[in-house]
Design a protein around this motif. Structure first.
Motif, PDB file in Angstrom:
ATOM      1  N   TRP A 150       0.820  -1.047  -0.233  1.00 54.85           N
ATOM      2  CA  TRP A 150       0.026  -0.014   0.073  1.00 54.85           C
ATOM      3  C   TRP A 150       0.877   1.300   0.057  1.00 54.85           C
ATOM      4  O   TRP A 150       0.482   2.082  -0.618  1.00 54.85           O
ATOM      5  N   LYS A 151       1.761   1.542   0.769  1.00 49.15           N
ATOM      6  CA  LYS A 151       2.819   2.519   0.901  1.00 49.15           C
ATOM      7  C   LYS A 151       3.482   2.780  -0.381  1.00 49.15           C
ATOM      8  O   LYS A 151       3.666   3.879  -0.939  1.00 49.15           O
ATOM      9  N   ARG A 152       3.896   1.507  -1.078  1.00 44.26           N
ATOM     10  CA  ARG A 152       4.722   1.907  -2.476  1.00 44.26           C
ATOM     11  C   ARG A 152       3.458   2.267  -3.420  1.00 44.26           C
ATOM     12  O   ARG A 152       3.841   3.200  -4.318  1.00 44.26           O
ATOM     13  N   GLU A 153       2.229   1.870  -3.377  1.00 50.86           N
ATOM     14  CA  GLU A 153       1.271   2.270  -4.358  1.00 50.86           C
ATOM     15  C   GLU A 153       0.733   3.647  -4.068  1.00 50.86           C
ATOM     16  O   GLU A 153       0.432   4.739  -5.056  1.00 50.86           O
ATOM     17  N   ALA A 154       0.997   4.216  -2.854  1.00 52.15           N
ATOM     18  CA  ALA A 154       0.599   5.528  -2.254  1.00 52.15           C
ATOM     19  C   ALA A 154       1.618   6.417  -2.775  1.00 52.15           C
ATOM     20  O   ALA A 154       1.323   7.358  -3.471  1.00 52.15           O
ATOM     21  N   ASP A 155       2.793   6.074  -2.842  1.00 52.47           N
ATOM     22  CA  ASP A 155       3.897   7.000  -3.336  1.00 52.47           C
ATOM     23  C   ASP A 155       3.587   7.105  -4.697  1.00 52.47           C
ATOM     24  O   ASP A 155       3.908   8.344  -5.275  1.00 52.47           O
ATOM     25  N   ALA A 156       3.363   6.097  -5.579  1.00 52.71           N
ATOM     26  CA  ALA A 156       3.023   6.544  -6.870  1.00 52.71           C
ATOM     27  C   ALA A 156       1.727   7.219  -7.218  1.00 52.71           C
ATOM     28  O   ALA A 156       1.727   8.225  -7.851  1.00 52.71           O
ATOM     29  N   ALA A 157       0.673   6.957  -6.493  1.00 48.96           N
ATOM     30  CA  ALA A 157      -0.473   7.733  -6.648  1.00 48.96           C
ATOM     31  C   ALA A 157      -0.363   9.144  -6.237  1.00 48.96           C
ATOM     32  O   ALA A 157      -1.110   9.892  -6.783  1.00 48.96           O
ATOM     33  N   LEU A 158       0.538   9.393  -5.451  1.00 47.62           N
ATOM     34  CA  LEU A 158       0.710  10.963  -4.862  1.00 47.62           C
ATOM     35  C   LEU A 158       1.236  11.919  -5.872  1.00 47.62           C
ATOM     36  O   LEU A 158       1.098  13.193  -5.737  1.00 47.62           O
ATOM     37  N   ARG A 159       1.851  11.211  -6.914  1.00 44.65           N
ATOM     38  CA  ARG A 159       2.351  11.971  -8.156  1.00 44.65           C
ATOM     39  C   ARG A 159       1.371  12.584  -9.095  1.00 44.65           C
ATOM     40  O   ARG A 159       1.562  13.380  -9.708  1.00 44.65           O
ATOM     41  N   HIS A 160       0.281  12.010  -8.908  1.00 43.63           N
ATOM     42  CA  HIS A 160      -1.035  12.541  -9.705  1.00 43.63           C
ATOM     43  C   HIS A 160      -2.147  12.738  -9.193  1.00 43.63           C
ATOM     44  O   HIS A 160      -2.966  13.516  -9.939  1.00 43.63           O
ATOM     45  N   CYS A 161      -2.483  12.015  -8.114  1.00 43.55           N
ATOM     46  CA  CYS A 161      -3.935  12.292  -7.614  1.00 43.55           C
ATOM     47  C   CYS A 161      -4.423  13.696  -7.181  1.00 43.55           C
ATOM     48  O   CYS A 161      -3.350  14.400  -6.530  1.00 43.55           O
ATOM     49  N   LYS A 162      -5.391  14.500  -7.599  1.00 43.40           N
ATOM     50  CA  LYS A 162      -5.961  15.460  -7.135  1.00 43.40           C
ATOM     51  C   LYS A 162      -6.643  15.630  -6.110  1.00 43.40           C
ATOM     52  O   LYS A 162      -7.081  16.619  -5.274  1.00 43.40           O
ATOM     53  N   THR A 163      -7.202  14.586  -5.584  1.00 39.79           N
ATOM     54  CA  THR A 163      -8.046  14.535  -4.420  1.00 39.79           C
ATOM     55  C   THR A 163      -7.733  13.461  -3.449  1.00 39.79           C
ATOM     56  O   THR A 163      -7.038  12.493  -4.076  1.00 39.79           O
ATOM     57  N   VAL A 164      -8.014  13.499  -2.421  1.00 44.03           N
ATOM     58  CA  VAL A 164      -7.806  12.340  -1.390  1.00 44.03           C
ATOM     59  C   VAL A 164      -8.863  11.220  -1.798  1.00 44.03           C
ATOM     60  O   VAL A 164      -8.441  10.062  -1.640  1.00 44.03           O
ATOM     61  N   LYS A 165      -9.945  11.389  -2.445  1.00 41.86           N
ATOM     62  CA  LYS A 165     -10.967  10.313  -2.736  1.00 41.86           C
ATOM     63  C   LYS A 165     -10.143   9.809  -3.853  1.00 41.86           C
ATOM     64  O   LYS A 165     -10.385   8.327  -3.687  1.00 41.86           O
ATOM     65  N   SER A 166      -9.802  10.112  -4.905  1.00 47.36           N
ATOM     66  CA  SER A 166      -9.024   9.359  -6.002  1.00 47.36           C
ATOM     67  C   SER A 166      -7.932   8.620  -5.366  1.00 47.36           C
ATOM     68  O   SER A 166      -7.721   7.537  -5.857  1.00 47.36           O
ATOM     69  N   PHE A 167      -7.184   9.069  -4.689  1.00 51.53           N
ATOM     70  CA  PHE A 167      -6.029   8.355  -3.974  1.00 51.53           C
ATOM     71  C   PHE A 167      -6.256   7.223  -3.168  1.00 51.53           C
ATOM     72  O   PHE A 167      -5.757   6.264  -3.646  1.00 51.53           O
ATOM     73  N   LEU A 168      -7.472   7.168  -2.373  1.00 50.72           N
ATOM     74  CA  LEU A 168      -7.721   6.185  -1.590  1.00 50.72           C
ATOM     75  C   LEU A 168      -8.513   5.159  -2.702  1.00 50.72           C
ATOM     76  O   LEU A 168      -8.204   3.938  -2.593  1.00 50.72           O
ATOM     77  N   GLU A 169      -9.140   5.561  -3.712  1.00 50.09           N
ATOM     78  CA  GLU A 169      -9.900   4.586  -4.580  1.00 50.09           C
ATOM     79  C   GLU A 169      -8.670   3.906  -5.364  1.00 50.09           C
ATOM     80  O   GLU A 169      -8.672   2.652  -5.905  1.00 50.09           O
ATOM     81  N   GLU A 170      -7.533   4.631  -5.540  1.00 49.07           N
ATOM     82  CA  GLU A 170      -6.311   4.050  -6.453  1.00 49.07           C
ATOM     83  C   GLU A 170      -5.539   3.008  -5.601  1.00 49.07           C
ATOM     84  O   GLU A 170      -4.806   2.245  -5.927  1.00 49.07           O
ATOM     85  N   THR A 171      -5.453   3.139  -4.226  1.00 52.74           N
ATOM     86  CA  THR A 171      -4.492   2.486  -3.631  1.00 52.74           C
ATOM     87  C   THR A 171      -4.948   1.479  -2.558  1.00 52.74           C
ATOM     88  O   THR A 171      -4.476   0.493  -2.063  1.00 52.74           O
ATOM     89  N   LEU A 172      -6.350   1.572  -2.212  1.00 54.33           N
ATOM     90  CA  LEU A 172      -6.749   0.538  -1.003  1.00 54.33           C
ATOM     91  C   LEU A 172      -6.851  -0.656  -1.572  1.00 54.33           C
ATOM     92  O   LEU A 172      -7.022  -1.743  -0.657  1.00 54.33           O
ATOM     93  N   ASP A 173      -6.978  -1.105  -2.745  1.00 53.24           N
ATOM     94  CA  ASP A 173      -6.976  -2.295  -3.177  1.00 53.24           C
ATOM     95  C   ASP A 173      -5.915  -3.248  -2.745  1.00 53.24           C
ATOM     96  O   ASP A 173      -5.688  -4.540  -3.012  1.00 53.24           O
ATOM     97  N   ALA A 174      -4.842  -2.540  -2.427  1.00 52.35           N
ATOM     98  CA  ALA A 174      -3.422  -3.193  -1.927  1.00 52.35           C
ATOM     99  C   ALA A 174      -3.664  -3.970  -0.504  1.00 52.35           C
ATOM    100  O   ALA A 174      -2.956  -4.693  -0.213  1.00 52.35           O
ATOM    101  N   LEU A 175      -4.866  -3.450   0.227  1.00 55.40           N
ATOM    102  CA  LEU A 175      -4.809  -3.927   1.409  1.00 55.40           C
ATOM    103  C   LEU A 175      -6.182  -4.985   1.560  1.00 55.40           C
ATOM    104  O   LEU A 175      -7.171  -4.646   0.796  1.00 55.40           O
ATOM    105  N   PRO A 176      -5.888  -6.197   2.076  1.00 54.26           N
ATOM    106  CA  PRO A 176      -7.169  -7.020   2.351  1.00 54.26           C
ATOM    107  C   PRO A 176      -8.265  -6.464   3.074  1.00 54.26           C
ATOM    108  O   PRO A 176      -8.289  -5.538   3.963  1.00 54.26           O
ATOM    109  N   ASP A 177      -9.439  -6.785   2.787  1.00 54.63           N
ATOM    110  CA  ASP A 177     -10.839  -6.396   3.245  1.00 54.63           C
ATOM    111  C   ASP A 177     -10.779  -6.792   4.834  1.00 54.63           C
ATOM    112  O   ASP A 177     -11.596  -5.899   5.658  1.00 54.63           O
ATOM    113  N   SER A 178     -10.245  -7.762   5.273  1.00 52.15           N
ATOM    114  CA  SER A 178      -9.881  -8.143   6.790  1.00 52.15           C
ATOM    115  C   SER A 178      -9.359  -7.085   7.411  1.00 52.15           C
ATOM    116  O   SER A 178      -9.874  -6.834   8.804  1.00 52.15           O
TER     117      SER A 178
END
Length: 368
Positions: free
Chosen positions: A294-322
């Protein structure tokens, strides 16, 4: 904690805990005074953050007084003077922070001026000493002087001394040894004063153990920032005995996202970036499966995401639902230490004045 406990982190903390007292990062008095036409940038906060304490720093009584007066418009619940920061920028070049412990007379005058400029309680955050000025008697004289010269009745005691030369602020948090016995000595010798324990507190169970041993309060700093979910998440139930909202991490993120994107929508001169708003979230999955990805995907997403909503949508799939949907339950993790040996480690009783003389100081200070 400068650059850490900003508005954004405090908002996240308040979503997780409804009852913990929140402290601002230290704001320099001169900044507040010189930027009085732009004071919202340094002093404004959402009403939901109450109870909240403003921590100020400085070494000029007039500016400390003026800064406090300007801060009264924002309805802080307490004003705190930092006498514990060992940073060279603060204690060295700035001549305040921990260096103020070398001049208790000044601190007493400053606290008197701060108290006269507001209608809320005032407090001091300090170390147990500075460099070679680290005896228990010197610490007691510091406290006694301030109490005798001002209405200050609350001290937050970081139970390490500060070393002002040769080591970094980070090293100052681990190299000087913790001396909790100094803290418990203050509880014994100044029964009319409230003392909050700080330093080396990493577990909520440790908070309860300290309070069971007589601590009036406990301040948790970096542990709350480095692992907000598992630290702050237990505060309401384990410390305050109040049923918590039992939010999942996903629900916390959803609430924070609404706040963060509302900040981004405002057309203000100092509008934060998405990166600044995401920063408090980066430790939400401490030690959990998927955290590294998730942190690796977060670093990549922060380079272009314009909102926190889009950041979360792009990165949270890296984490298990559990991980995202689980809730904290049961008791907090146990702390394997204790304060049971404090009685044998306590320093000799402070004898600079009798108890009656101390009460006289207190009465005189309260009447001014």
């Amino acid at each position: 904690m400068m650059d850490w406990t900003d508005n954004h982190f405090r908002t996240l903390a308040r979503i997780i805990s409804k009852y913990a007292w929140l402290y601002t990062e230290m704001v320099v008095a001169e900044t507040i005074v010189h930027q009085k036409d732009n004071s919202d940038r340094f002093l404004a906060f959402p009403a939901e953050q109450h109870p909240i304490v403003l921590q100020i720093g400085g070494s000029n009584v007039d500016n400390l007084s003026k800064a406090t007066e300007l801060a009264t418009a924002y309805s802080y619940d307490e004003i705190n003077l930092n006498c514990g920061c060992p940073s060279g920028r603060v204690a060295g070049h700035g001549c305040f922070g921990a260096r103020l412990m070398l001049d208790p007379e000044f601190v007493g005058d400053a606290m008197s001026a701060i108290a006269a400029s507001c209608s809320v309680p005032v407090s001091v955050k300090c170390r147990i000493g500075v460099d070679d000025h680290d005896s228990y008697e010197e610490l007691c004289k510091f406290v006694d002087t301030i109490v005798s010269k001002s209405p200050t009745r609350h001290f937050i005691i970081h139970s390490r001394k500060a070393l002002l030369n040769g080591i970094s602020p980070a090293a100052n948090r681990r190299i000087p040894p913790l001396k909790y016995e100094y803290y418990f000595g203050l509880l014994r010798d100044f029964p009319e004063v409230q003392f909050t324990l700080n330093g080396g507190v990493n577990f909520i169970d440790q908070v309860n153990v300290a309070m069971g041993q007589g601590a009036h309060g406990v301040m948790v700093g970096r542990a709350a920032y480095n692992n907000p979910w598992s630290t702050l998440g237990y505060v309401d139930s384990a410390v305050y005995g109040v049923k918590s909202d039992s939010l999942s991490r996903r629900q916390v993120l959803e609430k924070y996202q609404i706040y963060a994107d509302s900040v981004l929508e405002k057309d203000t001169p100092h509008r934060p970036s998405v990166r600044q708003l995401v920063k408090p979230l980066l430790n939400m999955f401490h030690s959990e499966p998927g955290n590294g990805l998730w942190k690796r995907e977060a670093d990549a997403a922060l380079r272009h995401c314009k909102t926190v909503k889009s950041f979360l949508e792009e990165t949270l799939d890296a984490l298990p639902d559990s991980v995202l949907d689980s809730q904290l339950s049961g008791d907090p993790p146990k702390w394997d230490g204790n304060f049971d040996n404090m009685e044998t480690l306590l320093p000799p009783k402070y004898t600079a004045g009798t108890k009656d003389e101390f009460k006289l100081h207190a009465c005189l200070a309260m009447s001014t």
